[in-house]
Design a protein around this motif. Structure first.
Motif, PDB file in Angstrom:
ATOM      1  N   HIS A 199      63.516   4.185  36.929  1.00  0.00           N
ATOM      2  CA  HIS A 199      63.667   3.116  37.913  1.00  0.00           C
ATOM      3  C   HIS A 199      62.274   2.697  38.406  1.00  0.00           C
ATOM      4  CE1 HIS A 199      62.989   6.672  40.364  1.00  0.00           C
ATOM      5  NE2 HIS A 199      62.595   5.870  41.347  1.00  0.00           N
ATOM      6  N   ARG A 245      61.421  22.121  41.509  1.00  0.00           N
ATOM      7  CA  ARG A 245      60.436  21.081  41.787  1.00  0.00           C
ATOM      8  C   ARG A 245      60.846  20.407  43.095  1.00  0.00           C
ATOM      9  NH1 ARG A 245      59.641  15.637  41.088  1.00  0.00           N
ATOM     10  NH2 ARG A 245      57.424  15.157  41.047  1.00  0.00           N
ATOM     11  N   ALA A 278      58.960  11.769  49.252  1.00  0.00           N
ATOM     12  CA  ALA A 278      58.564  10.370  49.048  1.00  0.00           C
ATOM     13  C   ALA A 278      58.619   9.627  50.386  1.00  0.00           C
ATOM     14  CB  ALA A 278      59.508   9.711  48.052  1.00  0.00           C
ATOM     15  N   ASP A 303      60.584   1.612  42.187  1.00  0.00           N
ATOM     16  CA  ASP A 303      60.969   1.638  43.600  1.00  0.00           C
ATOM     17  C   ASP A 303      61.161   0.197  44.085  1.00  0.00           C
ATOM     18  OD1 ASP A 303      60.795   4.385  43.517  1.00  0.00           O
ATOM     19  OD2 ASP A 303      58.716   4.418  44.192  1.00  0.00           O
ATOM     20  N   TYR A 323      64.693  19.555  42.981  1.00  0.00           N
ATOM     21  CA  TYR A 323      65.195  19.608  41.608  1.00  0.00           C
ATOM     22  C   TYR A 323      65.275  21.084  41.209  1.00  0.00           C
ATOM     23  CZ  TYR A 323      63.334  14.803  41.754  1.00  0.00           C
ATOM     24  OH  TYR A 323      63.035  13.501  42.102  1.00  0.00           O
ATOM     25  N   LEU A 382      57.381  14.391  37.149  1.00  0.00           N
ATOM     26  CA  LEU A 382      57.287  12.932  37.286  1.00  0.00           C
ATOM     27  C   LEU A 382      56.613  12.341  36.042  1.00  0.00           C
ATOM     28  CD1 LEU A 382      57.533  10.371  39.098  1.00  0.00           C
ATOM     29  CD2 LEU A 382      55.256  10.922  39.981  1.00  0.00           C
ATOM     30  N   HIS A 390      59.360   4.684  36.591  1.00  0.00           N
ATOM     31  CA  HIS A 390      59.141   6.126  36.536  1.00  0.00           C
ATOM     32  C   HIS A 390      60.462   6.870  36.501  1.00  0.00           C
ATOM     33  CE1 HIS A 390      59.149   4.784  40.747  1.00  0.00           C
ATOM     34  NE2 HIS A 390      59.605   5.981  41.086  1.00  0.00           N
ATOM     35  N   HIS A 420      63.173  15.453  47.832  1.00  0.00           N
ATOM     36  CA  HIS A 420      63.961  15.760  46.634  1.00  0.00           C
ATOM     37  C   HIS A 420      63.798  17.233  46.285  1.00  0.00           C
ATOM     38  CE1 HIS A 420      64.621  11.536  45.531  1.00  0.00           C
ATOM     39  NE2 HIS A 420      63.365  11.322  45.859  1.00  0.00           N
ATOM     40  N   PHE A 473      58.693   5.934  51.702  1.00  0.00           N
ATOM     41  CA  PHE A 473      58.898   4.559  51.230  1.00  0.00           C
ATOM     42  C   PHE A 473      58.593   3.570  52.350  1.00  0.00           C
ATOM     43  CE2 PHE A 473      61.899   7.090  48.692  1.00  0.00           C
ATOM     44  CZ  PHE A 473      61.470   6.735  47.424  1.00  0.00           C
ATOM     45  N   LEU A 513      65.736  12.649  37.586  1.00  0.00           N
ATOM     46  CA  LEU A 513      65.962  11.339  38.223  1.00  0.00           C
ATOM     47  C   LEU A 513      65.795  10.270  37.144  1.00  0.00           C
ATOM     48  CD1 LEU A 513      66.422  10.023  41.029  1.00  0.00           C
ATOM     49  CD2 LEU A 513      63.954   9.919  41.295  1.00  0.00           C
ATOM     50  N   SER A 520      59.705  17.279  45.890  1.00  0.00           N
ATOM     51  CA  SER A 520      58.830  16.144  46.179  1.00  0.00           C
ATOM     52  C   SER A 520      59.265  15.496  47.498  1.00  0.00           C
ATOM     53  CB  SER A 520      58.874  15.125  45.040  1.00  0.00           C
ATOM     54  OG  SER A 520      60.141  14.535  44.972  1.00  0.00           O
ATOM     55  N   VAL A 542      62.051  11.327  36.523  1.00  0.00           N
ATOM     56  CA  VAL A 542      61.701  12.743  36.681  1.00  0.00           C
ATOM     57  C   VAL A 542      62.469  13.529  35.628  1.00  0.00           C
ATOM     58  CG1 VAL A 542      61.667  14.725  38.244  1.00  0.00           C
ATOM     59  CG2 VAL A 542      61.273  12.433  39.165  1.00  0.00           C
ATOM     60  N   LEU A 590      53.891   9.560  47.421  1.00  0.00           N
ATOM     61  CA  LEU A 590      54.688  10.696  46.959  1.00  0.00           C
ATOM     62  C   LEU A 590      53.858  11.978  46.895  1.00  0.00           C
ATOM     63  CD1 LEU A 590      57.561  11.177  45.425  1.00  0.00           C
ATOM     64  CD2 LEU A 590      56.058  11.402  43.455  1.00  0.00           C
TER      65      LEU A 590
HETATM   66  O1  LIG Z   1      60.582  13.212  42.743  1.00  0.00           O
HETATM   67  C1  LIG Z   1      59.725  12.434  42.339  1.00  0.00           C
HETATM   68  O2  LIG Z   1      58.619  12.781  41.930  1.00  0.00           O
HETATM   69  C2  LIG Z   1      60.006  10.960  42.305  1.00  0.00           C
HETATM   70  C3  LIG Z   1      61.011  10.499  43.309  1.00  0.00           C
HETATM   71  C4  LIG Z   1      61.264   9.045  43.170  1.00  0.00           C
HETATM   72  O3  LIG Z   1      60.863   8.406  42.245  1.00  0.00           O
HETATM   73  C5  LIG Z   1      62.035   8.318  44.196  1.00  0.00           C
HETATM   74  O4  LIG Z   1      62.533   8.934  45.141  1.00  0.00           O
HETATM   75  O5  LIG Z   1      62.165   7.097  44.080  1.00  0.00           O
END
Ligand SMILES: O=C(O)CCC(=O)C(=O)O
Ligand SMILES: [Fe+2]
Length: 187
Positions: A60, A126, A130, A62, A45, A77, A116, A43, A132, A57, A128, A118, A69
């Protein structure tokens, strides 16, 4: 990829600890395939001139099993706890471990997925990454349900059995802010 290799090793350890926390054999979750199906999403931002007006974000949980992450130094976050949002400040060299809805189902709510979001930020960008975990491809066509060893007369199942592929189709086709897929299977 080097990072992916290390993430998979870490996930293996975490799934052992999570299995033990459920009073199961250490390899229980991995032998089901939970440690497989890792997809990496990055991600970005950008800095936002009016962060009060938007979010990076939306809120939601996951939908998968677990997410690991990595975040850069810009805070953004937040996790929801007791109806309040708390910042998850980045820790140098640290990763955030998020329980996903599928692990909540497998554990019959012993583990809870975390809501959570963002925030947008003037500072930035920013970034990140992730990872999954959604489970081995072989799990897709199989019935998915709470681990049977965790079910008893005093702890009856809280979710209906379903086919994982259907769940994933629901997750992928649901409009933003619609009912989370997990809610369709609650008993
Ligand atoms: O960018 C983040 O810190 C969270 C990303 C996230 O929650 C997601 O991709 O599901
Ligand atoms: Fe997320």
């Amino acid at each position: 990829m080097e990072y992916n290799k290390h993430i998979n090793i870490l996930a293996e350890t975490l799934f052992k600890l999570l299995s033990e926390a459920l009073c199961l054999q250490p390899d229980h979750l991995s032998s089901m395939g939970c440690n497989k199906g890792c997809s990496i999403v990055s991600h970005y931002y950008p800095p936002c001139p009016e962060p009060e007006l938007t979010l990076g974000l939306r809120k939601h949980a996951d939908a998968g099993i677990m997410a690991l992450l990595l975040q850069n130094h810009v805070t953004g976050l937040q996790v929801l706890h007791d109806d309040q949002w708390f910042d998850v400040h980045p820790a140098r060299g640290g990763l955030v471990v998020n329980i996903g809805d599928l692990l909540q189902i497998l554990s019959n709510d012993k583990f809870k997925s975390v809501k959570h979001r963002v925030t947008a930020n003037r500072a930035g960008p920013r970034i990140s990454v992730a990872c999954f975990f959604s489970g081995h491809a072989d799990m897709l066509e199989e019935p998915f349900a709470t681990i049977k060893e965790l079910i008893s007369e005093t702890n009856p199942p809280r979710y209906k059995e379903f086919v994982l592929k259907e769940y994933i189709d629901k997750v992928l086709s649901s409009p933003i802010d619609s009912k989370p897929a997990i809610d369709y299977y609650k008993l």
